[in-house]
Design an enzyme around this catalytic site. Structure first.
Site, PDB file in Angstrom:
ATOM      1  N   SER A 296       0.970  -1.317  -0.101  1.00 57.42           N
ATOM      2  CA  SER A 296      -0.011   0.107  -0.120  1.00 57.42           C
ATOM      3  C   SER A 296       0.865   1.199   0.034  1.00 57.42           C
ATOM      4  O   SER A 296       2.064   1.331   0.321  1.00 57.42           O
ATOM      5  CB  SER A 296      -0.881  -0.017   1.089  1.00 57.42           C
ATOM      6  OG  SER A 296      -2.077  -0.978   1.047  1.00 57.42           O
ATOM      7  N   SER A 334      -3.291  -3.594  -3.625  1.00 58.89           N
ATOM      8  CA  SER A 334      -2.483  -2.206  -2.986  1.00 58.89           C
ATOM      9  C   SER A 334      -3.541  -1.116  -2.582  1.00 58.89           C
ATOM     10  O   SER A 334      -4.627  -0.946  -3.255  1.00 58.89           O
ATOM     11  CB  SER A 334      -1.394  -1.608  -3.918  1.00 58.89           C
ATOM     12  OG  SER A 334      -0.889  -0.719  -3.276  1.00 58.89           O
ATOM     13  N   ASP A 336      -3.611   2.405  -2.192  1.00 61.07           N
ATOM     14  CA  ASP A 336      -2.858   3.661  -2.763  1.00 61.07           C
ATOM     15  C   ASP A 336      -4.010   4.929  -2.738  1.00 61.07           C
ATOM     16  O   ASP A 336      -4.665   5.171  -3.390  1.00 61.07           O
ATOM     17  CB  ASP A 336      -2.587   3.567  -4.260  1.00 61.07           C
ATOM     18  CG  ASP A 336      -1.863   2.338  -4.505  1.00 61.07           C
ATOM     19  OD1 ASP A 336      -0.873   1.954  -3.600  1.00 61.07           O
ATOM     20  OD2 ASP A 336      -1.864   1.607  -5.369  1.00 61.07           O
TER      21      ASP A 336
END
Length: 425
Positions: A296, A334, A336
Site C-alpha cells: 500500500s 494495494s 493507494d
C-alpha cells in the site's frame, strides 16, 4: 490493506518480473544512455545483511528528481504550520510470539497547521488510486471539502486505536466537541507491516498518537524505518516514511508544496529511479523469506497556495503520476490513498454570514503546482527507500536496505548521477 500472496506465488511473481522486462510498467522512457551489460545471475541472499553505513537522502546521493527547487528542509514541514511527529516501537527478536513480539511498528502524525484547524478548517480533497486499504474520513473530506483533524499513519490492525488517539487529541484540544460543537472524524491511514511486525499483538496505543502529536515539530522530519513506516517494505527493500518539498517560481506565486508518504508497495523488478531500471540492476537482497505483498501507499500533499477543494482534488489525482514514475502498476491488492490540503484558505466552522468568499489560483496557472506535487511525492518515495535501514523482524524475517553505493553506481552508469547536494537539515 494488501492481500498477501503465498510464498510460492510471490516467488513466481518476483521471478517473472525480474526475467521479463516486458511485464514491467514505467511512467518514463528509459534513459538514452547506452545500456550497461546485463546483470550477473541472481546470487543467493547473504547470510548476514551488508553494512548499511550512513543513510542518505536521494539528493545527498546525487539523485535529483525534477526541475523545481526544494524548500529549505526539503520536507512537508517547509509548508508553514505543518508539523510531523513519530512514535516508533522496535523491540524483541526471533520467534514470533503473537501478542508479545517481535514488534516493528508505530505511528506518524501530521498536524496540518500550528493554529486552530477545528474552527478554521482547511480546504482538502482525496483520491483513491486503488482501494484495497483504509484511510478513515475521506468521504467526509470529499463531501464537505475540508480537513479539520490530525492525519495519522499506522499499521492495518491499529486503525481503531489510532483513531481513538486522534479523537482524544481533538477532545483535549477542543473541549466543546460533542457538547456545544459537532463530533469529529479524524483521518487515519494504514499499511500492512505483518511481514516484520507482530501485527496481531496490537502494540499501537491511543497514547502513542497523543505522544506523536505532542512531539510533532516543524523542523526536519525523521525518515525511513520510523513511526508508521517502521515495518514497511517497498519494491522488496526496507522502506517507510519519506518526505520532500518544492517551491514554485515567484511568477507562479512562489508557493511551497510538500509531501509525506508511508511506502509499502511495489515488486523489485518494477523499481525505477529517475527513469533508471534500478530493480533490474540490483536483483539480490530480496526479503527473507521470499515474501511478497502487494502493499500500500499513503501520500499526503500540503501547500500554502490558496486552492479550493475542487483544485486540491486535481492535485491529489496527480500523485498517481509520481507513483507511476517509480515503476509500480498499482496492484490489485494495494491500497493507494492520497490526500491533499491547502493552508492558503481557511473556512470558518460557524460563519456569521450566509455566504463566504475564498481565493483560488486561476486554473490556467495550476501547472507549476501540479509539477511541484508530482516531484515532491516522487522524491519522498525515494527518500523513504534510501533512509531506511536493514530490519530483522518476527521469525527473523529480514528486509534489506537498498545499498547506496551500488545505487549510486547504477545511476552513474546510466548517466543519471549528479553532484551530491547538502540539504539544509
Amino acid at each position: 490493506m494488501p492481500r498477501r500472496l503465498s510464498l510460492a506465488a510471490g516467488a513466481a511473481l518476483a521471478a517473472a518480473l525480474v526475467s521479463s522486462p516486458g511485464l514491467l510498467s514505467c511512467a518514463r522512457p528509459q534513459p538514452s544512455a547506452p545500456s550497461p551489460s546485463p546483470p550477473a545471475a541472481l546470487p543467493s541472499p547473504p547470510a548476514q545483511p551488508p553494512a548499511d553505513g550512513a543513510r542518505r537522502r536521494a539528493r545527498e546521493l546525487g539523485i535529483v528528481i525534477g526541475r523545481l527547487p526544494t524548500g529549505r528542509l526539503n520536507a512537508i514541514t517547509d509548508v508553514p504550520g505543518v508539523r510531523v511527529g513519530h512514535v516508533t516501537h522496535h523491540r524483541g527478536a526471533g520467534r514470533l510470539d503473537p501478542g508479545k513480539g517481535p514488534v516493528r511498528t508505530g505511528v506518524t502524525v501530521i498536524l496540518p497547521t500550528s493554529d486552530d484547524f477545528w474552527h478554521h478548517k482547511l480546504p482538502a480533497a482525496s483520491f483513491i488510486l486503488n482501494g484495497n486499504g483504509e484511510m478513515t474520513g475521506l468521504h467526509y473530506v470529499n463531501d464537505f471539502g475540508v480537513l479539520e483533524s490530525p492525519i495519522v499513519f499506522t499499521n492495518t490492525l491499529a486503525v481503531g486505536r489510532a483513531f481513538d488517539g486522534a479523537v482524544q487529541y481533538m477532545l483535549r484540544r477542543y473541549p466543546a466537541i460533542g457538547i456545544d460543537e459537532p463530533t469529529v472524524s479524524p483521518i487515519v491511514g494504514e499499511c500492512d507491516d505483518s511481514a516484520l511486525n507482530d501485527i496481531r499483538g496490537l502494540h499501537v496505543s491511543a497514547e502513542d498518537v497523543l505522544t506523536a502529536a505532542e512531539q510533532a515539530a516543524n523542523g526536519p522530519v525523521q525518515e525511513g524505518a520510523v513511526g508508521g513506516g517502521t515495518g514497511m517494505i517497498c519494491y522488496d527493500f526496507k522502506c517507510g516514511i519519506g518526505t520532500a518539498s518544492r517551491v514554485v517560481p515567484e511568477a507562479a506565486g512562489g508557493f511551497i508544496v510538500g509531501a509525506i508518504v508511508q511506502a509499502n508497495f511495489g515488486a523489485r523488478g518494477e523499481l525505477r529511479i529517475d527513469g533508471v531500471p534500478v530493480g533490474q540492476e540490483i536483483r539480490d537482497l530480496l526479503p527473507v523469506p521470499d515474501y511478497h505483498s502487494e502493499g500500500s501507499l499513503l501520500a499526503v500533499v500540503a501547500t500554502d497556495a490558496p486552492l479550493s477543494a475542487r483544485q486540491l482534488g486535481r492535485v491529489a489525482r496527480r500523485v498517481s503520476l509520481a507513483v507511476g514514475r517509480t515503476g509500480t502498476i498499482s496492484r490489485d491488492g494495494s491500497g493507494d490513498l492520497f490526500l491533499a490540503f491547502a493552508t492558503g484558505n481557511r473556512i470558518a466552522a460557524a460563519p456569521r454570514e450566509l455566504t463566504r468568499t475564498l481565493r483560488e489560483v486561476d486554473d490556467g496557472r495550476l501547472n507549476p503546482l501540479f509539477q511541484a506535487a508530482e516531484e515532491a511525492v516522487e522524491e519522498a518515495i525515494l527518500n523513504a527507500l534510501t533512509m531506511a535501514t536493514t530490519t530483522f523482524g518476527q521469525d527473523d524475517h529480514v528486509a534489506y536496505a537498498i545499498p547506496l553505493d551500488r545505487l549510486r553506481e547504477v545511476m552513474r552508469r546510466y548517466g543519471r548521477l549528479g553532484e551530491p547536494e547538502r540539504e539544509g537539515r
